[in-house]
Design a protein around this motif. Structure first.
Motif, PDB file in Angstrom:
ATOM      1  N   GLN A 119      21.684   3.949   0.691  1.00  0.00           N
ATOM      2  CA  GLN A 119      20.253   4.578   1.173  1.00  0.00           C
ATOM      3  C   GLN A 119      19.120   3.434   0.680  1.00  0.00           C
ATOM      4  OE1 GLN A 119      18.893   8.349  -0.002  1.00  0.00           O
ATOM      5  NE2 GLN A 119      17.291   8.470   1.464  1.00  0.00           N
ATOM      6  N   PHE A 120      18.353   3.121   1.623  1.00  0.00           N
ATOM      7  CA  PHE A 120      17.387   2.377   1.456  1.00  0.00           C
ATOM      8  C   PHE A 120      15.976   3.153   1.490  1.00  0.00           C
ATOM      9  CE2 PHE A 120      20.854  -0.566   1.823  1.00  0.00           C
ATOM     10  CZ  PHE A 120      20.585  -1.364   0.558  1.00  0.00           C
ATOM     11  N   MET A 121      15.071   3.470   0.567  1.00  0.00           N
ATOM     12  CA  MET A 121      14.216   4.361   1.108  1.00  0.00           C
ATOM     13  C   MET A 121      12.768   3.629   0.814  1.00  0.00           C
ATOM     14  SD  MET A 121      12.641   7.752  -1.131  1.00  0.00           S
ATOM     15  CE  MET A 121      14.383   8.517  -1.520  1.00  0.00           C
ATOM     16  N   ALA A 122      12.144   3.446   2.197  1.00  0.00           N
ATOM     17  CA  ALA A 122      10.895   2.686   2.032  1.00  0.00           C
ATOM     18  C   ALA A 122       9.742   3.283   1.030  1.00  0.00           C
ATOM     19  CB  ALA A 122      10.373   2.538   3.537  1.00  0.00           C
ATOM     20  N   ALA A 123       9.242   2.351   0.394  1.00  0.00           N
ATOM     21  CA  ALA A 123       8.091   2.485  -0.618  1.00  0.00           C
ATOM     22  C   ALA A 123       7.190   1.596  -0.466  1.00  0.00           C
ATOM     23  CB  ALA A 123       8.919   2.737  -1.875  1.00  0.00           C
ATOM     24  N   HIS A 124       6.874   1.188   0.659  1.00  0.00           N
ATOM     25  CA  HIS A 124       5.879   0.112   0.869  1.00  0.00           C
ATOM     26  C   HIS A 124       4.474   0.516   0.099  1.00  0.00           C
ATOM     27  CE1 HIS A 124       8.768  -0.984   3.514  1.00  0.00           C
ATOM     28  NE2 HIS A 124       8.289  -0.444   4.727  1.00  0.00           N
ATOM     29  N   ILE A 125       3.800  -0.723  -0.375  1.00  0.00           N
ATOM     30  CA  ILE A 125       2.600  -0.540  -1.272  1.00  0.00           C
ATOM     31  C   ILE A 125       1.380  -0.989  -0.510  1.00  0.00           C
ATOM     32  CG2 ILE A 125       1.709  -1.133  -3.564  1.00  0.00           C
ATOM     33  CD1 ILE A 125       4.477  -1.914  -4.206  1.00  0.00           C
ATOM     34  N   ARG A 126       0.501  -0.326  -0.528  1.00  0.00           N
ATOM     35  CA  ARG A 126      -0.887  -1.071   0.075  1.00  0.00           C
ATOM     36  C   ARG A 126      -1.536  -1.259  -1.285  1.00  0.00           C
ATOM     37  NH1 ARG A 126      -4.071  -1.972   4.329  1.00  0.00           N
ATOM     38  NH2 ARG A 126      -2.476  -1.733   5.598  1.00  0.00           N
ATOM     39  N   PHE A 127      -2.019  -2.468  -1.587  1.00  0.00           N
ATOM     40  CA  PHE A 127      -2.683  -2.830  -2.967  1.00  0.00           C
ATOM     41  C   PHE A 127      -4.179  -2.225  -2.899  1.00  0.00           C
ATOM     42  CE2 PHE A 127      -0.048  -6.620  -2.777  1.00  0.00           C
ATOM     43  CZ  PHE A 127       0.888  -6.119  -3.336  1.00  0.00           C
ATOM     44  N   THR A 128      -4.349  -1.649  -4.042  1.00  0.00           N
ATOM     45  CA  THR A 128      -6.058  -1.225  -4.239  1.00  0.00           C
ATOM     46  C   THR A 128      -6.392  -2.533  -4.945  1.00  0.00           C
ATOM     47  OG1 THR A 128      -5.542  -0.872  -6.692  1.00  0.00           O
ATOM     48  CG2 THR A 128      -5.185   1.094  -5.090  1.00  0.00           C
ATOM     49  N   PRO A 129      -7.945  -2.669  -4.787  1.00  0.00           N
ATOM     50  CA  PRO A 129      -8.395  -3.978  -5.320  1.00  0.00           C
ATOM     51  C   PRO A 129      -8.186  -4.369  -6.751  1.00  0.00           C
ATOM     52  CG  PRO A 129     -10.167  -2.642  -4.120  1.00  0.00           C
ATOM     53  CD  PRO A 129      -8.811  -1.844  -4.035  1.00  0.00           C
ATOM     54  N   ALA A 130      -7.856  -3.168  -7.550  1.00  0.00           N
ATOM     55  CA  ALA A 130      -7.726  -3.456  -8.892  1.00  0.00           C
ATOM     56  C   ALA A 130      -6.121  -3.886  -8.906  1.00  0.00           C
ATOM     57  CB  ALA A 130      -7.741  -1.765  -9.630  1.00  0.00           C
ATOM     58  N   GLN A 131      -5.419  -3.297  -8.208  1.00  0.00           N
ATOM     59  CA  GLN A 131      -4.111  -3.902  -8.259  1.00  0.00           C
ATOM     60  C   GLN A 131      -3.868  -5.365  -7.770  1.00  0.00           C
ATOM     61  OE1 GLN A 131      -2.252  -0.860  -5.785  1.00  0.00           O
ATOM     62  NE2 GLN A 131      -0.925   0.097  -7.575  1.00  0.00           N
ATOM     63  N   SER A 132      -4.503  -5.665  -6.926  1.00  0.00           N
ATOM     64  CA  SER A 132      -4.708  -7.060  -6.255  1.00  0.00           C
ATOM     65  C   SER A 132      -5.264  -7.906  -7.307  1.00  0.00           C
ATOM     66  CB  SER A 132      -5.785  -7.208  -5.016  1.00  0.00           C
ATOM     67  OG  SER A 132      -4.951  -6.729  -3.951  1.00  0.00           O
ATOM     68  N   GLN A 133      -6.030  -7.754  -7.960  1.00  0.00           N
ATOM     69  CA  GLN A 133      -6.663  -8.399  -9.175  1.00  0.00           C
ATOM     70  C   GLN A 133      -5.946  -8.503 -10.269  1.00  0.00           C
ATOM     71  OE1 GLN A 133     -10.289  -6.748 -10.646  1.00  0.00           O
ATOM     72  NE2 GLN A 133     -11.415  -7.771  -9.083  1.00  0.00           N
ATOM     73  N   ALA A 134      -5.174  -7.333 -10.468  1.00  0.00           N
ATOM     74  CA  ALA A 134      -4.150  -7.495 -11.722  1.00  0.00           C
ATOM     75  C   ALA A 134      -3.035  -8.476 -11.463  1.00  0.00           C
ATOM     76  CB  ALA A 134      -3.622  -6.101 -12.046  1.00  0.00           C
TER      77      ALA A 134
END
Lengths: 178, 300
Positions: A41-56
């Motif tokens: 099984q491949f379970m989609a767990a796509h991420i949309r970055f928050t600005p803080a995550q992008s910066q990190a």
């Protein structure tokens, strides 16, 4: 494809259409199976970055975050996490290369596979001999290197951007998945 | 059996064969493997083995990795003998052979990488190889196998495919490639200066092709590795590309540099290795073909 375009185009801007070729090595499901043959099984767990995550991620990888998110699948065997399957995009010489990274559950790189390789041709398209081989090929007709279109020696392409991309994905793992 | 019949039976067989292509980023470029065979799952396993062989070469011969064989030799082999992997030993032996045959034009101790790190005080003849895979340097030298290891990796990958029962295919490491099996493949040679209209197509069957090029004074191509004449330490100037076909890819890879530096002088060496060379000049629409004892010049 549409959600890929949504993520890429605002960041990259308009890509000038150049005469190009494309090779599809693997589809996403085929690559998943190849990287994690044991998983069911491949379970989609796509991420949309928050600005803080992008910066990190930028700070960790030292690279400008091009994407607004990351396509991630959790690879499961009988419900148990075996690793992560991540699709990423980098610019080759001119055009986008799609590739997949398989990470173990602990975040080490298991495998890197090129999914779609696209590259543009430079000045050689001015040669009539060169152009001749495209005659009768429509964008829909399936063509690939060695299947009608010739292979090229002498224009070694650097895989540096993929290497940098892998580093960025590892930073994404540290920031968002760990 | 007549050739006609065997060709026909091959065509028939081919229609039931499957073909798989994969690409991975290795050796600083994209390594593409195409494999043809009867059973798809066998092909997949064979391709995995072939990529593993390329990985091993990458791991052993990476100049920038202090833990690689090359890194360890450069650090310690002048102080004490260093034990290396049989593959490293094999590449070093081949490199010594090429240095010997070219009177030092090809020299693994002379590369832009080794020159940048330390001023050269020795040469290839300071490398001592023992039969039990120990390497010792007579002087503190640095070696860089970059000019030969890529071809060697292609050969090991090809070997892995063949021994896993793959009937035919191509291993292509960013333009250094080897074709095996009954099918022929066409490769286009292009000069790194895209603008050069001169181009040649080469059809290969059970053979390898490698290309090396210089494009001096072209800012866009500053990332191309310069080539250094081991005898004089001079960098090859001009704008030129040399392609060599040979029975194996390591030979083709090494000989491209010999041809770039030695030009016509490389003809006896080419003949000895059953190789052929094509030179493309970036400044004019000319190309030369070096084969046997002759040089042909053509205008495109």
């Amino acid at each position: 494809m549409s959600h890929i375009a949504r993520w890429l185009i605002p960041a990259v801007g308009i890509i000038v259409p150049l005469p190009s070729y494309a090779v599809q090595y693997l589809s996403v499901p085929a690559a998943q199976k190849e990287c994690f043959p044991e998983c069911d099984q491949f379970m989609a767990a796509h991420i949309r970055f928050t600005p803080a995550q992008s910066q990190a991620i930028e700070a960790r990888s030292g690279q400008k975050e091009l994407l607004r998110g990351q396509e991630v699948w959790r690879a499961l065997k009988m419900g148990k996490l075996q690793g992560y399957f991540i699709v990423d995009y980098v610019i080759g010489k001119h055009l986008v290369i799609d590739y997949a990274i398989a990470l173990s559950a602990a975040g080490t790189v298991k495998q890197v596979e090129i999914l779609d390789y696209r590259e543009s041709y430079g000045g050689e398209i001015r040669s009539p001999d060169w152009r001749k081989q495209f005659i009768g090929k429509t964008p829909q007709s399936h063509f690939a290197l060695n299947d009608g279109i010739t292979n090229i020696s002498g224009a070694t392409l650097s895989s540096r951007h993929v290497t940098e991309g892998v580093r960025r994905v590892l930073a994404t793992y540290e920031v968002c998945l760990k | 059996m007549s050739r006609k019949v065997s060709v026909a039976s091959w065509q028939l067989m081919k229609s039931v064969l499957s073909k798989i292509r994969r690409a991975r980023p290795l050796l600083g470029t994209f390594v593409e493997i195409t494999a043809q065979g009867a059973d798809e799952s066998c092909l997949r396993a064979a391709i995995d083995k072939a990529f593993a062989a390329v990985c091993t070469v990458h791991r052993l011969m990476n100049f920038h990795d202090p833990k690689s064989d090359v890194g360890r030799m450069n650090e310690k082999a002048a102080k004490r003998p260093i034990r290396v992997h049989p593959w490293t030993q094999c590449v070093l032996e081949a490199a010594q052979g090429f240095s010997d045959k070219t009177n030092g034009v090809l020299d693994v101790t002379v590369s832009p990488l080794t020159r940048a790190s330390r001023s050269g005080c020795g040469s290839w003849s300071d490398i001592v190889l023992s039969k039990d895979k120990y390497v010792f340097f007579l002087r503190p030298i640095l070696i860089d196998l970059g000019g030969i290891a890529k071809g060697f990796a292609v050969d090991r990958a090809t070997e892995a495919l063949v021994s896993a029962g793959v009937t035919g295919g191509v291993v292509n490491a960013g333009g250094d490639l080897r074709v095996f099996g009954p099918d022929s493949y066409t490769a286009d040679i292009r000069h790194p200066l895209d603008l050069a209209p001169s181009r040649r197509a080469i059809t290969l069957q059970d053979r390898a092709l490698a290309t090396s090029a210089v494009a001096n004074g072209q800012a866009d191509f500053a990332n191309l590795t310069p080539f250094v004449d081991g005898r004089t330490g001079r960098v090859v100037s001009g704008s030129l590309s040399a392609s060599v076909t040979a029975p194996d890819c390591m030979t083709a890879d090494a000989l491209t540099k010999a041809v770039l530096i030695m030009r016509d002088e490389a003809i006896p060496l080419l003949r000895k290795h059953q190789a052929r060379a094509i030179l493309l000049s970036g400044n004019s629409a000319e190309w030369e073909s070096l084969r046997g004892n002759e040089t042909r010049r053509y205008k495109t």
